[in-house]
Design an enzyme around this catalytic site. Structure first.
Site, PDB file in Angstrom:
ATOM      1  CB  SER A 126      -0.855  -0.016   1.274  1.00 44.98           C
ATOM      2  OG  SER A 126      -1.435   1.248   1.498  1.00 44.98           O
ATOM      3  CE1 TYR A 150      -3.755  -2.671   5.858  1.00 43.24           C
ATOM      4  CE2 TYR A 150      -3.363  -0.327   5.470  1.00 43.24           C
ATOM      5  CZ  TYR A 150      -3.601  -1.591   4.986  1.00 43.24           C
ATOM      6  OH  TYR A 150      -3.664  -1.810   3.620  1.00 43.24           O
ATOM      7  CE  LYS A 154      -1.433  -4.440   3.590  1.00 41.19           C
ATOM      8  NZ  LYS A 154      -1.692  -5.729   2.975  1.00 41.19           N
TER       9      LYS A 154
HETATM   10  P1  NAD Z   1     -10.921  -7.068   1.661  1.00 47.41           P
HETATM   11  O1  NAD Z   1     -11.103  -7.034   3.128  1.00 47.41           O
HETATM   12  O2  NAD Z   1     -12.103  -6.899   0.780  1.00 47.41           O
HETATM   13  O3  NAD Z   1     -10.193  -8.428   1.241  1.00 47.41           O
HETATM   14  C1  NAD Z   1      -9.289  -9.107   2.091  1.00 47.41           C
HETATM   15  C2  NAD Z   1      -9.720 -10.566   2.164  1.00 47.41           C
HETATM   16  O4  NAD Z   1      -8.817 -11.286   3.015  1.00 47.41           O
HETATM   17  C3  NAD Z   1     -11.131 -10.748   2.757  1.00 47.41           C
HETATM   18  O5  NAD Z   1     -11.895 -11.538   1.881  1.00 47.41           O
HETATM   19  C4  NAD Z   1     -10.871 -11.457   4.095  1.00 47.41           C
HETATM   20  O6  NAD Z   1     -11.927 -12.336   4.431  1.00 47.41           O
HETATM   21  C5  NAD Z   1      -9.570 -12.187   3.816  1.00 47.41           C
HETATM   22  N1  NAD Z   1      -8.747 -12.479   4.997  1.00 47.41           N
HETATM   23  C6  NAD Z   1      -8.349 -11.622   5.973  1.00 47.41           C
HETATM   24  N2  NAD Z   1      -7.597 -12.272   6.873  1.00 47.41           N
HETATM   25  C7  NAD Z   1      -7.511 -13.574   6.479  1.00 47.41           C
HETATM   26  C8  NAD Z   1      -6.880 -14.735   6.999  1.00 47.41           C
HETATM   27  N3  NAD Z   1      -6.199 -14.712   8.160  1.00 47.41           N
HETATM   28  N4  NAD Z   1      -6.999 -15.903   6.332  1.00 47.41           N
HETATM   29  C9  NAD Z   1      -7.712 -15.950   5.169  1.00 47.41           C
HETATM   30  N5  NAD Z   1      -8.340 -14.893   4.637  1.00 47.41           N
HETATM   31  C10 NAD Z   1      -8.242 -13.706   5.280  1.00 47.41           C
HETATM   32  O7  NAD Z   1      -9.794  -5.980   1.300  1.00 47.41           O
HETATM   33  P2  NAD Z   1      -9.321  -5.422  -0.114  1.00 47.41           P
HETATM   34  O8  NAD Z   1      -9.706  -4.003  -0.176  1.00 47.41           O
HETATM   35  O9  NAD Z   1      -9.697  -6.343  -1.201  1.00 47.41           O
HETATM   36  O10 NAD Z   1      -7.740  -5.473   0.105  1.00 47.41           O
HETATM   37  C11 NAD Z   1      -6.942  -6.545  -0.320  1.00 47.41           C
HETATM   38  C12 NAD Z   1      -5.508  -6.312   0.112  1.00 47.41           C
HETATM   39  O11 NAD Z   1      -5.046  -5.088  -0.437  1.00 47.41           O
HETATM   40  C13 NAD Z   1      -5.321  -6.187   1.628  1.00 47.41           C
HETATM   41  O12 NAD Z   1      -4.116  -6.832   1.988  1.00 47.41           O
HETATM   42  C14 NAD Z   1      -5.227  -4.698   1.836  1.00 47.41           C
HETATM   43  O13 NAD Z   1      -4.466  -4.377   2.993  1.00 47.41           O
HETATM   44  C15 NAD Z   1      -4.521  -4.246   0.581  1.00 47.41           C
HETATM   45  N6  NAD Z   1      -4.783  -2.837   0.238  1.00 47.41           N
HETATM   46  C16 NAD Z   1      -6.080  -2.403   0.121  1.00 47.41           C
HETATM   47  C17 NAD Z   1      -6.343  -1.067  -0.169  1.00 47.41           C
HETATM   48  C18 NAD Z   1      -7.769  -0.552  -0.282  1.00 47.41           C
HETATM   49  O14 NAD Z   1      -7.973   0.641  -0.247  1.00 47.41           O
HETATM   50  N7  NAD Z   1      -8.771  -1.413  -0.440  1.00 47.41           N
HETATM   51  C19 NAD Z   1      -5.268  -0.174  -0.344  1.00 47.41           C
HETATM   52  C20 NAD Z   1      -3.966  -0.646  -0.242  1.00 47.41           C
HETATM   53  C21 NAD Z   1      -3.737  -1.991   0.054  1.00 47.41           C
HETATM   54  C1  UD1 Z   2      -6.788   5.514   4.013  1.00 47.37           C
HETATM   55  C2  UD1 Z   2      -5.814   5.068   5.090  1.00 47.37           C
HETATM   56  C3  UD1 Z   2      -4.623   4.400   4.430  1.00 47.37           C
HETATM   57  C4  UD1 Z   2      -5.072   3.254   3.529  1.00 47.37           C
HETATM   58  C5  UD1 Z   2      -6.071   3.796   2.506  1.00 47.37           C
HETATM   59  C6  UD1 Z   2      -6.622   2.731   1.601  1.00 47.37           C
HETATM   60  C7  UD1 Z   2      -6.087   6.592   7.000  1.00 47.37           C
HETATM   61  C8  UD1 Z   2      -5.466   7.690   7.803  1.00 47.37           C
HETATM   62  N1  UD1 Z   2      -5.403   6.200   5.894  1.00 47.37           N
HETATM   63  O1  UD1 Z   2      -6.111   6.404   3.171  1.00 47.37           O
HETATM   64  O2  UD1 Z   2      -3.714   3.876   5.407  1.00 47.37           O
HETATM   65  O3  UD1 Z   2      -3.953   2.685   2.864  1.00 47.37           O
HETATM   66  O4  UD1 Z   2      -7.165   4.419   3.212  1.00 47.37           O
HETATM   67  O5  UD1 Z   2      -7.427   1.843   2.323  1.00 47.37           O
HETATM   68  O6  UD1 Z   2      -7.141   6.078   7.340  1.00 47.37           O
HETATM   69  N2  UD1 Z   2     -12.269  11.670   3.486  1.00 47.37           N
HETATM   70  C9  UD1 Z   2     -13.282  12.537   3.806  1.00 47.37           C
HETATM   71  N3  UD1 Z   2     -14.420  12.018   4.366  1.00 47.37           N
HETATM   72  C10 UD1 Z   2     -14.589  10.668   4.601  1.00 47.37           C
HETATM   73  C11 UD1 Z   2     -13.533   9.800   4.260  1.00 47.37           C
HETATM   74  C12 UD1 Z   2     -12.383  10.332   3.721  1.00 47.37           C
HETATM   75  O7  UD1 Z   2     -13.173  13.746   3.618  1.00 47.37           O
HETATM   76  O8  UD1 Z   2     -15.648  10.260   5.120  1.00 47.37           O
HETATM   77  C13 UD1 Z   2     -11.054  12.220   2.827  1.00 47.37           C
HETATM   78  C14 UD1 Z   2      -9.753  11.930   3.537  1.00 47.37           C
HETATM   79  O9  UD1 Z   2      -9.434  12.937   4.451  1.00 47.37           O
HETATM   80  C15 UD1 Z   2      -8.775  11.856   2.349  1.00 47.37           C
HETATM   81  C16 UD1 Z   2      -9.634  11.314   1.201  1.00 47.37           C
HETATM   82  O10 UD1 Z   2     -10.984  11.595   1.565  1.00 47.37           O
HETATM   83  O11 UD1 Z   2      -8.347  13.140   2.004  1.00 47.37           O
HETATM   84  C17 UD1 Z   2      -9.477   9.818   0.981  1.00 47.37           C
HETATM   85  O12 UD1 Z   2      -9.698   9.134   2.214  1.00 47.37           O
HETATM   86  P1  UD1 Z   2      -9.675   7.532   2.310  1.00 47.37           P
HETATM   87  O13 UD1 Z   2     -10.562   6.965   1.283  1.00 47.37           O
HETATM   88  O14 UD1 Z   2      -9.929   7.180   3.736  1.00 47.37           O
HETATM   89  O15 UD1 Z   2      -8.181   7.148   1.895  1.00 47.37           O
HETATM   90  P2  UD1 Z   2      -6.769   7.649   2.483  1.00 47.37           P
HETATM   91  O16 UD1 Z   2      -6.931   8.696   3.497  1.00 47.37           O
HETATM   92  O17 UD1 Z   2      -5.896   7.941   1.318  1.00 47.37           O
END
Ligand code: NAD
Ligand code: UD1
Length: 340
Positions: A126, A150, A154
């Site tokens: 991430s 969190y 990572k």
């Molecule tokens: P998500 O929660 O939808 O998917 C994660 C999946 O992992 C879920 O289906 C959950 O049931 C499964 N899981 C969690 N712990 C487990 C375990 N111990 N054993 C087996 N399964 C398990 O999340 P996502 O948004 O699809 O994210 C996927 C990956 O990408 C995550 O590692 C997350 O940290 C990373 N990531 C997500 C974002 C975002 O904004 N969505 C941003 C950066 C990185």
């Molecule tokens: C957040 C996480 C980051 C994670 C990423 C993707 C925090 C501090 N950071 O990032 O670690 O990797 O999500 O899952 O939580 N915002 C609003 N109103 C809302 C929600 C968000 O104004 O209700 C704003 C935030 O201040 C930001 C932008 O929208 O400026 C995006 O927010 P968000 O979707 O939570 O993502 P990140 O802050 O980039």
């Protein structure tokens, strides 16, 4: 040639979209998921969309023997590791659970890979590993840090992989540092299904648009950005999924452990996102400026040129497409996968 890929966390938001693209490209998919934050309905719909089947193992990565048995049963070519807990706020409240689930789970996976001679690995990292970046755009060379448990999981997993790569020359590991994934598959059949109050901006905005919530709280309008609200690099989840396929194709050329930013390189502010979502949904989206959220930074966007150069990948779906696809998913499935 088609590969057999283990997708951990494949029932989740990004994993399910990646499974669909893997199957469409002719790969075989084995999903490992404990359904802690997802439901099997996502996988049912993926199979329906592409007319191909997935092997599903409902399994927890903390179950080391179960993970080992899965590797013994299936001859795997590569692993895509999405499984993990991802809520920043929750990670401050229950850090031990986050460290155990994300770190110990990953160790079990890497141990099973080593035992069974599987050395191709793609990890969901991430942009959070850049902590508070000194400038934008962010390149992969920037200093790494973490601001919450969190983010630390990572960063620790990245460090673990760098150590393993030194000790095990066969390992080919790609760290994909996602910026802000949004949107949904254009069919409107799969998408993000947050449990409870969404933490992230776009799921919240869409729930306001569909009438599930009253208004969006805009976290601060006094940042040093063009309209004062936070700027982020939003990327369509299908572009992100295709980034994983590009990484899989590039693995034979990868040596050791290499990180890539997956972003568009363009930032949008909160107000720009609210406006774009209102346009796509043809709904008004009430919003109100409130205080900054602790831990937020003003402006984050990627320099994604390394991925373009080495993986031949770049994001192609623009903001309008991201919002239209988010809206299609949200309006057809107002209660997520519970909507039948
Ligand atoms: P998500 O929660 O939808 O998917 C994660 C999946 O992992 C879920 O289906 C959950 O049931 C499964 N899981 C969690 N712990 C487990 C375990 N111990 N054993 C087996 N399964 C398990 O999340 P996502 O948004 O699809 O994210 C996927 C990956 O990408 C995550 O590692 C997350 O940290 C990373 N990531 C997500 C974002 C975002 O904004 N969505 C941003 C950066 C990185
Ligand atoms: C957040 C996480 C980051 C994670 C990423 C993707 C925090 C501090 N950071 O990032 O670690 O990797 O999500 O899952 O939580 N915002 C609003 N109103 C809302 C929600 C968000 O104004 O209700 C704003 C935030 O201040 C930001 C932008 O929208 O400026 C995006 O927010 P968000 O979707 O939570 O993502 P990140 O802050 O980039």
């Amino acid at each position: 040639m088609g590969q057999r890929v283990l997708v951990t966390g494949g029932a989740g938001y990004i994993g399910s979209h990646t499974c669909l693209e893997l199957l469409n490209a002719g790969h075989e998919v084995v999903v490992l998921d404990n359904l802690a934050n997802s439901s099997e309905e996502s996988l049912r719909r993926v199979q329906e969309l592409c007319g191909k089947s997935i092997t599903f193992a409902q399994l927890d990565l903390l179950d080391a023997a179960g993970v080992d048995a899965l590797f013994a049963t299936h001859q795997l070519d590569a692993v895509m590791h999405f499984a993990g807990l991802k809520a920043v706020g929750e990670s401050n409240d229950i850090p031990l659970h986050y460290y155990s689930n994300n770190i110990t789970g990953t160790l079990h996976l890497l141990e099973a890979m080593k035992r069974h001679g599987v050395w191709n690995f793609i990890f969901s990292s991430s942009a959070t590993v850049y902590g508070v970046p000194e400038s934008v755009p962010i390149t992969e060379e920037f200093a790494l840090s973490a601001t919450n448990p969190y983010g630390r999981t990572k960063l620790m997993i990245e460090e673990i992989l760098r150590d393993v790569a030194k000790a095990e020359p066969q390992l080919r590991a790609v760290l994909l540092r996602y910026f802000n994934p949004i949107g949904a598959h254009e069919s409107g059949r799969i998408g993000e299904d947050p449990q409870g109050l969404p933490n992230n901006l776009m799921p919240f905005v869409m729930q306001v648009a569909v009438g599930l919530r009253d208004k969006v709280a805009v976290f601060g309008d006094d940042y040093d950005t063009r309209d004062g609200t936070g700027v982020r690099d939003y990327i369509h989840v299908t572009d992100l999924a295709l980034g994983h396929l590009a990484a899989l194709d590039a693995l034979p050329q990868i040596h050791g452990c290499v990180a890539y930013n997956l972003g568009t390189g363009t930032g949008y502010s909160v107000l720009e996102m609210v406006r774009a979502a209102a346009q796509a949904s043809e709904r008004t989206i009430p919003h109100e400026v409130v205080a900054r959220r602790a831990g937020d930074v003003g402006e984050v966007f990627a320099d994604a040129s390394r991925a373009a150069r080495d993986l031949g990948w770049r994001a192609t779906r623009d903001l309008q497409k991201m919002c239209e696809d988010s809206w299609r998913w949200q309006s057809k499935n107002p209660s997520g996968y519970k909507t039948q």
